[in-house]
Design an enzyme around this catalytic site. Structure first.
Site, PDB file in Angstrom:
ATOM      1  N   ARG A  49       0.941  -1.040   0.029  1.00  0.00           N
ATOM      2  CA  ARG A  49      -0.234   0.053  -0.042  1.00  0.00           C
ATOM      3  C   ARG A  49       0.857   1.116  -0.092  1.00  0.00           C
ATOM      4  NH1 ARG A  49       1.689   1.987   4.168  1.00  0.00           N
ATOM      5  NH2 ARG A  49       0.403   3.786   3.841  1.00  0.00           N
ATOM      6  N   ALA A  51       1.086   5.059  -2.263  1.00  0.00           N
ATOM      7  CA  ALA A  51       0.999   5.493  -3.729  1.00  0.00           C
ATOM      8  C   ALA A  51       2.380   5.098  -4.256  1.00  0.00           C
ATOM      9  CB  ALA A  51       0.570   6.899  -3.704  1.00  0.00           C
ATOM     10  N   ARG A  90      -6.979  -0.634  -7.282  1.00  0.00           N
ATOM     11  CA  ARG A  90      -7.462   0.308  -6.359  1.00  0.00           C
ATOM     12  C   ARG A  90      -7.492   1.435  -7.127  1.00  0.00           C
ATOM     13  NH1 ARG A  90      -4.511   0.997  -0.875  1.00  0.00           N
ATOM     14  NH2 ARG A  90      -6.247   1.984  -0.080  1.00  0.00           N
ATOM     15  N   GLN A 194      -2.497   2.698   9.840  1.00  0.00           N
ATOM     16  CA  GLN A 194      -1.369   2.716   9.278  1.00  0.00           C
ATOM     17  C   GLN A 194      -0.529   3.623  10.012  1.00  0.00           C
ATOM     18  OE1 GLN A 194      -4.014   2.960   7.668  1.00  0.00           O
ATOM     19  NE2 GLN A 194      -4.208   2.366   5.435  1.00  0.00           N
ATOM     20  N   ASP A 235      -2.041  10.655  -2.642  1.00  0.00           N
ATOM     21  CA  ASP A 235      -2.417   9.551  -3.587  1.00  0.00           C
ATOM     22  C   ASP A 235      -2.585   9.988  -5.064  1.00  0.00           C
ATOM     23  OD1 ASP A 235      -3.176   8.362  -0.598  1.00  0.00           O
ATOM     24  OD2 ASP A 235      -2.714   6.916  -2.010  1.00  0.00           O
ATOM     25  N   ASN A 245      -5.516  12.124  -0.139  1.00  0.00           N
ATOM     26  CA  ASN A 245      -4.934  11.298   0.732  1.00  0.00           C
ATOM     27  C   ASN A 245      -5.784  10.613   2.026  1.00  0.00           C
ATOM     28  OD1 ASN A 245      -2.240  10.683   1.479  1.00  0.00           O
ATOM     29  ND2 ASN A 245      -2.435  11.509   3.498  1.00  0.00           N
ATOM     30  N   LYS A 246      -5.051   9.990   2.715  1.00  0.00           N
ATOM     31  CA  LYS A 246      -5.808   9.139   3.775  1.00  0.00           C
ATOM     32  C   LYS A 246      -6.857   9.761   4.310  1.00  0.00           C
ATOM     33  CE  LYS A 246      -5.676   5.653   4.086  1.00  0.00           C
ATOM     34  NZ  LYS A 246      -6.587   4.451   3.598  1.00  0.00           N
TER      35      LYS A 246
HETATM   36  O1  MRU Z   1      -4.857   3.122   1.773  1.00  0.00           O
HETATM   37  P1  MRU Z   1      -3.425   3.478   1.982  1.00  0.00           P
HETATM   38  O2  MRU Z   1      -2.679   2.931   3.117  1.00  0.00           O
HETATM   39  O3  MRU Z   1      -2.717   2.853   0.545  1.00  0.00           O
HETATM   40  O4  MRU Z   1      -3.182   4.932   1.689  1.00  0.00           O
HETATM   41  C1  MRU Z   1      -1.988   5.539   1.743  1.00  0.00           C
HETATM   42  C2  MRU Z   1      -2.054   6.847   2.059  1.00  0.00           C
HETATM   43  O5  MRU Z   1      -2.976   7.675   2.084  1.00  0.00           O
HETATM   44  C3  MRU Z   1      -0.450   7.549   2.020  1.00  0.00           C
HETATM   45  O6  MRU Z   1      -0.599   8.786   2.676  1.00  0.00           O
HETATM   46  C4  MRU Z   1      -0.308   8.052   0.600  1.00  0.00           C
HETATM   47  O7  MRU Z   1      -0.316   7.028  -0.163  1.00  0.00           O
HETATM   48  C5  MRU Z   1       1.084   8.531   0.489  1.00  0.00           C
HETATM   49  S1  MRU Z   1       2.277   7.336   0.719  1.00  0.00           S
HETATM   50  C6  MRU Z   1       3.904   7.913   0.418  1.00  0.00           C
END
Ligand code: MRU
Length: 349
Positions: A49, A51, A90, A194, A235, A245-246
């Site tokens: 997981r 990006a 995804r 996370q 993302d 982003n998350k």
């Molecule tokens: O659902 P995830 O864990 O893949 O979400 C990840 C995020 O939102 C990260 O902040 C984003 O991908 C940046 S990773 C450098």
């Protein structure tokens, strides 16, 4: 430094090795992925997981599809279908489809060329992360002051989320290495934690002082003046600078704007989606009810209750103080639109 994703060279048995992020930090278990179906399962379950790591997964996924296709004598159409399935596993992180499409574009040149292109994505990502970390640290010290800083971050953006080093995490690491990081508040990052499970694990290994807080504490942490800035990854960043982003990220941005402190987005340039004009157009992944309605593996809600589980949110560009990529720093809140376009150069820092 742990590698989230690696290609294992073993002739016809070559495959992808992932650390299973769903099991961290309790167990450091590696998954040996030798089929497209296994890779898609790993992407959707979040075993791999983040990006930039998904960008590498997309690239290596094409190499895997070629090997699997050769084993099972797939037609070109079957191969196309497999590559599409990886690219679309995804929807929100642009890097996944970007990585798969970039590598698929050299398919006609043979397997070695495909693998070299996938390796190039991984190598470029690490280089980009290290460069953007230096630029981000410079910008923050210049903007906030040359003193040990206190930060808040959301989700996981370290080596686990990338091919190496990290993005927002990389900036924190860089500040720490310069003796300019006092403390990091780490949002737990509901529902899959996370922050608690992954970012805290990485910070602990790197010896970086931090406190884990529940997501609901973050806005107040900012408004109370407990931090000097917020930094997150991304993302997908659209042409106008809007940033997916998350889920939970936008709350930090709103609180930073109110408090008047920097809200910084850090990402390799591969996360910029110049083809999408604005954040309203980003597809936000919605995940299953069980992630929200269970806690520690046990159901906690009244039976029959449904959940709303968007995995990401979009922060409007006018709430973002700086977007840091390896190409430089742009300041969306203070810049004319569009920020990013194929023919618009990013201002050098
Ligand atoms: O659902 P995830 O864990 O893949 O979400 C990840 C995020 O939102 C990260 O902040 C984003 O991908 C940046 S990773 C450098």
């Amino acid at each position: 430094m742990v590698r989230a994703i690696e290609w294992v060279d073993a002739g016809a048995d070559s495959h992808i090795r992932l650390i299973d992020q769903t099991l961290l930090p309790a167990s450091e278990t590696f998954l040996e992925i030798s089929s497209v179906e296994q890779l898609i399962e790993a992407i959707q379950s979040l075993a791999v997981r983040g990006a930039p790591a998904l960008g590498a997964a997309g690239g290596y996924g094409v190499a895997l599809a070629l090997l699997e296709g050769a084993r099972h004598e797939w037609t070109e159409t079957e191969l196309d279908t497999a590559i599409d399935a990886v690219a679309l596993a995804r929807p929100t992180a642009v890097n996944l489809a970007w990585g798969a499409r970039r590598v698929a574009a050299v398919r006609a040149e043979g397997f070695d060329r495909v693998l070299a292109e996938a390796h190039a994505i991984a190598t470029e990502d690490e280089r980009a992360n290290r460069e953007l970390s230096r630029l981000g640290a410079d910008w923050l010290l210049e903007r906030v002051g040359h003193r040990p800083l206190r930060a808040v971050t959301h989700c996981n953006t370290g080596a686990l989320a990338t091919t190496a080093w990290g993005t927002a995490y990389g900036i924190l690491h860089e500040l720490h290495d310069r003796g300019m990081l006092e403390l990091v508040y780490v949002d737990e990052t509901r529902p899959l934690l996370q922050g608690t499970r992954l970012t805290s694990w990485e910070l602990h290994h790197d010896g970086i002082p931090h406190l884990v807080e529940v997501d609901g504490a973050a806005a107040s942490t900012i408004l109370r003046g407990l931090v000097d800035f917020a930094v997150i990854g991304a993302d997908r960043i659209t042409a106008d600078g809007d940033t997916a982003n998350k889920v939970g990220s936008v709350a930090l941005a709103l609180a930073c704007a109110r408090r008047g402190i920097p809200f910084v987005v850090a990402a390799p340039y591969s996360t910029i989606d110049v083809a999408t004009a604005t954040g309203d157009l980003i597809e936000i992944e919605e995940r299953g009810d069980h992630e929200v309605l269970n806690f520690g593996g046990l159901p906690v809600a009244t039976p029959g209750v449904r959940a709303f589980n968007p995995a990401f949110d979009v922060t409007p560009h006018d709430l973002i103080s700086a977007i840091v990529t390896e190409r430089g720093v742009v300041e969306p809140a203070a810049t004319e639109q569009p920020l990013f376009a194929p023919d618009v150069a990013v201002a050098d820092h």
